[in-house]
Enzyme design. Structure first.
Site, PDB file in Angstrom:
ATOM      1  N   ASN A 173       0.841  -1.185   0.000  1.00  0.00           N
ATOM      2  CA  ASN A 173       0.000   0.000   0.000  1.00  0.00           C
ATOM      3  C   ASN A 173       0.883   1.245   0.000  1.00  0.00           C
ATOM      4  OD1 ASN A 173       0.559  -0.892   2.668  1.00  0.00           O
ATOM      5  ND2 ASN A 173      -1.260   0.089   3.513  1.00  0.00           N
ATOM      6  N   ILE A 174       0.447   2.223  -0.771  1.00  0.00           N
ATOM      7  CA  ILE A 174       1.202   3.461  -0.968  1.00  0.00           C
ATOM      8  C   ILE A 174       0.262   4.624  -0.666  1.00  0.00           C
ATOM      9  CG2 ILE A 174       2.548   4.851  -2.587  1.00  0.00           C
ATOM     10  CD1 ILE A 174       2.938   2.220  -4.232  1.00  0.00           C
ATOM     11  N   GLU A 175       0.502   5.274   0.454  1.00  0.00           N
ATOM     12  CA  GLU A 175      -0.413   6.328   0.898  1.00  0.00           C
ATOM     13  C   GLU A 175       0.050   7.704   0.405  1.00  0.00           C
ATOM     14  OE1 GLU A 175      -0.821   5.666   5.134  1.00  0.00           O
ATOM     15  OE2 GLU A 175      -2.057   3.877   4.748  1.00  0.00           O
ATOM     16  N   CYS A 201      -4.062   0.547  -2.445  1.00  0.00           N
ATOM     17  CA  CYS A 201      -3.899  -0.669  -1.654  1.00  0.00           C
ATOM     18  C   CYS A 201      -2.825  -1.586  -2.247  1.00  0.00           C
ATOM     19  CB  CYS A 201      -5.204  -1.444  -1.599  1.00  0.00           C
ATOM     20  SG  CYS A 201      -6.510  -0.669  -0.649  1.00  0.00           S
ATOM     21  N   GLU A 205      -2.944  -4.812  -2.852  1.00  0.00           N
ATOM     22  CA  GLU A 205      -3.435  -5.733  -3.873  1.00  0.00           C
ATOM     23  C   GLU A 205      -3.491  -5.043  -5.224  1.00  0.00           C
ATOM     24  OE1 GLU A 205      -4.696  -4.960  -0.923  1.00  0.00           O
ATOM     25  OE2 GLU A 205      -6.155  -6.453  -0.226  1.00  0.00           O
ATOM     26  N   CYS A 219     -10.091  -5.034   1.040  1.00  0.00           N
ATOM     27  CA  CYS A 219     -11.165  -4.050   0.920  1.00  0.00           C
ATOM     28  C   CYS A 219     -12.021  -4.328  -0.315  1.00  0.00           C
ATOM     29  CB  CYS A 219     -10.597  -2.633   0.883  1.00  0.00           C
ATOM     30  SG  CYS A 219     -10.018  -2.120  -0.738  1.00  0.00           S
ATOM     31  N   CYS A 226     -10.488  -3.622  -3.849  1.00  0.00           N
ATOM     32  CA  CYS A 226      -9.530  -4.641  -4.288  1.00  0.00           C
ATOM     33  C   CYS A 226     -10.253  -5.933  -4.688  1.00  0.00           C
ATOM     34  CB  CYS A 226      -8.497  -4.903  -3.199  1.00  0.00           C
ATOM     35  SG  CYS A 226      -7.385  -3.499  -2.980  1.00  0.00           S
TER      36      CYS A 226
HETATM   37  N1  THU Z   1      -5.291  -1.437   2.587  1.00  0.00           N
HETATM   38  C1  THU Z   1      -4.726  -2.276   1.680  1.00  0.00           C
HETATM   39  O1  THU Z   1      -3.589  -2.053   1.221  1.00  0.00           O
HETATM   40  N2  THU Z   1      -5.436  -3.369   1.280  1.00  0.00           N
HETATM   41  C2  THU Z   1      -6.674  -3.675   1.762  1.00  0.00           C
HETATM   42  O2  THU Z   1      -7.308  -4.598   1.254  1.00  0.00           O
HETATM   43  C3  THU Z   1      -7.206  -2.966   2.912  1.00  0.00           C
HETATM   44  C4  THU Z   1      -6.622  -1.616   3.132  1.00  0.00           C
HETATM   45  C5  THU Z   1      -4.523  -0.261   3.016  1.00  0.00           C
HETATM   46  C6  THU Z   1      -5.072   1.054   2.552  1.00  0.00           C
HETATM   47  C7  THU Z   1      -4.482   2.000   3.572  1.00  0.00           C
HETATM   48  O3  THU Z   1      -3.161   2.334   3.152  1.00  0.00           O
HETATM   49  C8  THU Z   1      -4.382   1.165   4.831  1.00  0.00           C
HETATM   50  O4  THU Z   1      -4.484  -0.193   4.414  1.00  0.00           O
HETATM   51  C9  THU Z   1      -5.464   1.450   5.870  1.00  0.00           C
HETATM   52  O5  THU Z   1      -6.715   1.411   5.300  1.00  0.00           O
END
Ligand code: THU
Length: 132
Positions: free
Chosen positions: A44-46, A55, A57, A88, A91
């Protein structure tokens, strides 16, 4: 467990260290495997503009698809969650776009928690190209 599958789990777990999560502090790692046994790692890259966060995935899928890959056979998702991580909804929809409903998905959490599921179980009655 086969050595190949153990490698996929290790890739997803190691990817956790690369997650860019300065805002949520919630790292997620993914390992997407093509039918030709190529491995695409995702994290995940915010972003300071929170809604732009991607996310793990989807990072893995977008890396693979952008390199011309379309056929996948396994996805592993890992999180530092008490139980196996739950992907989520966005994804799950991307999984449904590129994977058959029976494609296996392995979900990992802390303390060796593991859940084996499928794309179809994660998103029953998915909206797909057949609905257009
Ligand atoms: N996140 C994912 O990378 N994959 C998921 O299926 C659930 C959520 C990440 C998004 C965000 O960076 C962090 O988790 C918190 O929501």
């Amino acid at each position: 467990m086969t050595t190949a599958k153990q490698e996929w789990l290790d890739v997803a777990l190691k990817a956790l260290d690369h997650a860019y999560v300065p805002y949520s502090h919630f790292p997620v790692g993914a390992c997407l495997v093509t039918t030709e046994d190529e491995i695409y790692q995702g994290i995940n890259i915010e972003n300071a503009s929170f809604g732009l966060s991607n996310c793990a995935e989807r990072t893995a899928f977008f890396k693979a698809v952008s390199e011309g890959k379309r056929e996948f056979k396994h996805l592993v998702v890992a999180g530092h969650t008490p139980e196996a991580i739950s992907p989520c909804g966005a994804c799950r929809q991307v999984m449904a776009e590129f994977c058959s409903p029976d494609m296996p998905v392995t979900l990992l959490g802390d303390n060796d928690s593991i859940k084996e599921t499928t794309v179809g179980q994660l998103l029953p009655y998915a909206f797909t190209d057949k609905d257009l």
